[in-house]
Scaffold this active site. Structure first.
Site, PDB file in Angstrom:
ATOM      1  CG  ASP A   1      -2.306   0.568   0.916  1.00 57.40           C
ATOM      2  OD1 ASP A   1      -2.306   1.521   0.057  1.00 57.40           O
ATOM      3  OD2 ASP A   1      -3.291   0.317   1.727  1.00 57.40           O
TER       4      ASP A   1
ATOM      5  CG  ASP B   1      -9.808   1.771  -0.434  1.00 58.42           C
ATOM      6  OD1 ASP B   1      -9.161   0.866  -0.781  1.00 58.42           O
ATOM      7  OD2 ASP B   1      -9.411   2.453   0.615  1.00 58.42           O
TER       8      ASP B   1
HETATM    9  C1  GLA Z   1      -6.007   1.597   2.341  1.00 55.86           C
HETATM   10  C2  GLA Z   1      -6.242   0.525   1.362  1.00 55.86           C
HETATM   11  C3  GLA Z   1      -7.128  -0.388   2.069  1.00 55.86           C
HETATM   12  C4  GLA Z   1      -6.618  -0.874   3.282  1.00 55.86           C
HETATM   13  C5  GLA Z   1      -6.307   0.406   4.195  1.00 55.86           C
HETATM   14  C6  GLA Z   1      -5.590  -0.148   5.524  1.00 55.86           C
HETATM   15  O1  GLA Z   1      -6.792   2.720   2.253  1.00 55.86           O
HETATM   16  O2  GLA Z   1      -6.682   0.915  -0.070  1.00 55.86           O
HETATM   17  O3  GLA Z   1      -7.639  -1.573   1.131  1.00 55.86           O
HETATM   18  O4  GLA Z   1      -5.726  -1.971   3.120  1.00 55.86           O
HETATM   19  O5  GLA Z   1      -5.511   1.005   3.590  1.00 55.86           O
HETATM   20  O6  GLA Z   1      -5.215   0.855   6.127  1.00 55.86           O
END
Ligand code: GLA
Length: 734
Positions: A479, A547
């Protein structure tokens, strides 16, 4: 320059052991055709002059005729003679946006890059590399343009190497990868913008005179605002099945910039590369500055063909294991957030098995002790298992996963740090922030300074350590949530190098990881689809588009991503977002790499049984979706329903997905969908699959049609309020 001299130059420029198929340097005008299966970009080069683009479009049968094209235009005088330069210099007779702008070591700002020579090499049956050497007659400054052509996919990667032999450093102010020139009856731009959970919002408009700039200045990621890819169509808005379109994308995971300049002659100049914003680069004598590549493909048959070409290219040449397989998975982010422990995870591992997917992915929240990661305000950077949540560590979870017959993957965000962390306290000099100014946080975190070799080692060791301590670890979700505010590096002497060196540092780390772990699947995530580009995808197997997993939104988001990326790279999870039934959610997620992020224990028995069966059904179609040709058939933007089809190259099987995207009274698939990519002479059985429970299909049980019929009259998937999503399998009857 004589021929021996030229050959020596070509050898210096290009990798050894490759066949040089042509080397050119003429006193008179010469043509350099850069050709793929269907297209040609042709440069006219003359010693003592800047090479110019005299043709860009469909390849001519007789290359000798390219020289006659320019004479067909009566567009007027451009005064400078270099509006169509193949790489536009600044500070001499150019009057428009340059591709390159420098200050020489003596303070002079003029540059006039003139043709010296060109060479073309065959790298293999399908791939050629053409280089064009340019030199300034007054200053010892050179540029070499590289065109790597993937003939069968009609894809070109173009980049530039800048170097000099001046007494002291030269400052590069602008340093584009590529400079194109298009002629046409008007140009339309399809661009994208977005935000968190709102990725890939398209906009289309006619390009007017002046310069339209697409860029990002976010440092680590582009897609809070704008991804690095776009479509230009000629003569009207882009169409799916006809018309001329150019797809372009900068292969750079940081600040990029694309200038689209409609010039006084009504032709389109495209200049693309890294963003020059706050990034003057001091280049030492003898040092080579290599720009990232600008990727483009041109099609005379609309966006459908351009996408299929680019998707094929990506699977074959770019994405790791692009023609291979992927793990289906259960992720715990949405079902637990930061709140889990070993007992909960033990149950989730069982759920993974029960669901029938391949892998369990443990998301954020498993690390940090002094500053436990129980929310997003602390712990980032401290990649040690949290002893309270995981007293037996990751290794016991990996073993437990193995005992359950599933694989184990883990979330990391190794480029980032929370101020509340051991890492921040120990290494304040590793953090990007302005000395003497207040910190400005994004999601409570700051970015580590990847220009610093020690930070590169730290990030590499974080990932390497995970694998060496847990050899069974099968998957990484990487990430990258924060943007760069207060750009300042305690390590770099020249602050204006930071944005560039950050990304170079990131690639160095990813190179090292891939050298040691060439095949392990890794998901590229950036708070959603914040960093989806074809440079990063050299190192990843897949990306997280958004997301936002509401399936209705996803139909649009996935539709737009599919212009540029193949389905095998699109990670689609079934979650609690959206009010649609489980079947609708799974059907949408099947158009890519299927995963789940739901609390399995909360599924009703009927839903659980359906989900299990859907995973099995998916395994019967995933090869078609992952490796097949995609056809966008009914646009969700223009109709009550959307339909997308994937078909195998041998035209023996296909899958059609159709979804209702409107709540209006009577919204339905009122007309048939005309299929594509089948064989007119073959017969096909059309069967509805992935039906929920005992639901009966509205499609006849023995529906057999000719390919001709399906591609002329079509088929109606019968989408309506009672049948919101439909999946049809189309299989050749032998
Ligand atoms: C980001 C990612 C999510 C998740 C969160 C965890 O927002 O896009 O899918 O992994 O971090 O903190």
């Amino acid at each position: 320059m004589n021929v021996r001299c030229l050959l020596n130059h070509a050898k210096l420029l290009l990798p050894p052991l490759l066949m040089i198929i042509s080397v050119t340097a003429h006193a008179q005008s010469t043509y350099i055709p850069i050709e793929s299966r269907n297209n040609a970009l042709v440069l006219q080069a003359e010693k003592g002059k800047a090479p110019r683009i005299i043709y860009f479009g469909r390849k001519l049968v007789n290359a000798a005729e390219y020289g006659k094209v320019a004479g067909l235009y009566r567009q007027g005088d451009d005064y400078s003679g270099v509006l169509n330069a193949a790489y536009t210099s600044s500070g001499t007779h150019n009057l428009v946006e340059p591709a390159v702008r420098v200050t020489h070591s003596d303070g002079n700002t003029s540059l006039d890059l003139q043709f010296v020579s060109s060479a073309t090499q065959k790298l293999d049956d399908q791939v050629t590399l053409t280089s064009v050497l340019l030199r300034d007659p007054v200053y010892a400054f050179e540029a070499t343009l590289f065109y790597k052509v993937y003939a069968s996919e009609d894809v070109v990667e173009q980049w530039t190497v800048l170097s000099h032999q001046e007494k002291k450093a030269v400052t590069l102010h602008k340093f584009a990868s590529a400079n194109l020139y298009l002629k046409g009856e008007g140009f339309w731009l399809k661009q994208f913008h977005g935000d968190w959970a709102k990725e890939m919002q398209p906009e289309e408009s006619q390009i007017t005179h002046g310069i339209k700039v697409l860029d990002t200045k976010l440092g680590t990621r582009s897609h809070l605002y704008q991804p690095p890819f776009f479509i230009v169509s000629l003569g009207g808005p882009a169409q799916e099945n006809e018309g001329k379109v150019l797809y372009g994308s900068v292969e750079w995971s940081g600040n990029f910039r694309v200038d689209l300049e409609l010039d006084p002659l009504n032709n389109l100049r495209v200049i693309a590369g890294m963003n020059d914003f706050a990034s003057e680069y001091s280049l030492k004598a003898g040092e080579r500055f290599t720009t990232p590549a600008f990727l483009y493909t041109f099609s005379g048959h609309g966006t459908g063909e351009a996408s299929r070409n680019l998707q094929r290219w990506a699977r074959k040449y770019r994405v790791i294991d692009g023609n291979g397989s992927r793990f289906t998975l259960l992720n715990n982010w949405e079902s637990t957030f930061f709140d889990f422990n070993e007992q909960k995870l033990a149950q989730l591992l069982k759920d993974t098995k029960q669901l029938g997917v391949d892998l369990f992915l443990l998301d954020d929240g498993w690390f940090g002790n002094q500053y436990p990661r129980n929310n997003d305000r602390a712990g980032l950077g401290d990649w040690q298992e949290n002893k309270q949540k995981l007293p037996n560590g990751i290794s016991s979870l990996v073993k437990e996963a193995e005992a359950n017959g599933v694989k184990f993957g883990i979330w990391l965000e190794p480029e980032m740090v929370n101020p509340k962390s051991d890492l921040y306290l120990k290494h304040p000099g590793w953090v990007i922030k302005q000395p003497g100014r207040a910190e400005h946080l994004y999601r409570n975190q700051l970015v580590l300074d990847l220009s610093h070799p020690q930070v590169q080692d730290f990030v590499f060791n974080t990932v390497d350590g995970m694998f060496t301590r847990n050899p069974g670890l099968a998957y990484i979700k990487w990430d990258c949530n924060a943007v760069i505010y207060n750009a300042y590096s305690a390590h770099l002497e020249k602050q204006s190098h930071l944005y560039i060196e950050y990304v170079r540092g990131l690639y160095k780390v990813l190179e090292r990881i891939r050298a040691k772990y060439p095949a392990v699947p890794m998901m590229l995530c950036s708070g959603g689809g914040g960093r989806v580009d074809y440079a990063a995808l050299k190192y990843f197997t897949e990306f997280w588009p958004s997301d936002n997993t509401d399936p209705l939104e996803r139909i649009f988001i996935q539709w737009e991503y599919s212009y540029f990326y193949p389905a095998i790279t699109s990670v689609n999870h079934v979650t609690d977002w959206g009010k649609q039934p489980l079947k609708f959610k799974i059907d949408v997620a099947m158009m890519g790499k299927l995963g789940f992020d739901v609390d399995v224990s909360k599924l009703s028995p009927a839903d659980l049984a359906f989900a299990r069966q859907a995973v099995q059904t998916y395994s019967t179609i995933k090869d078609i979706v992952w490796h097949g040709d995609q056809y966008r058939l009914t646009s969700p933007w223009k109709s009550d329903f959307a339909s997308v089809m994937y078909g195998t190259a041998d035209k023996s099987s296909a899958v059609l997905f159709a979804y209702l995207v409107s709540n209006r009274y009577g919204a339905a698939s009122k007309e048939p969908v005309v299929l594509k990519g089948l064989d007119a002479a073959k017969k096909y059985r059309v069967q509805e699959i992935n039906l929920y429970g005992t639901t009966r299909s509205a499609i006849g049980p023995d529906a057999v049609y000719s390919g001709d019929f399906l591609m002329s009259a079509g088929i109606n998937p019968v989408v309506n309020a009672g049948r919101g999503s439909v999946v049809l399998k189309i299989e050749e009857v032998r």
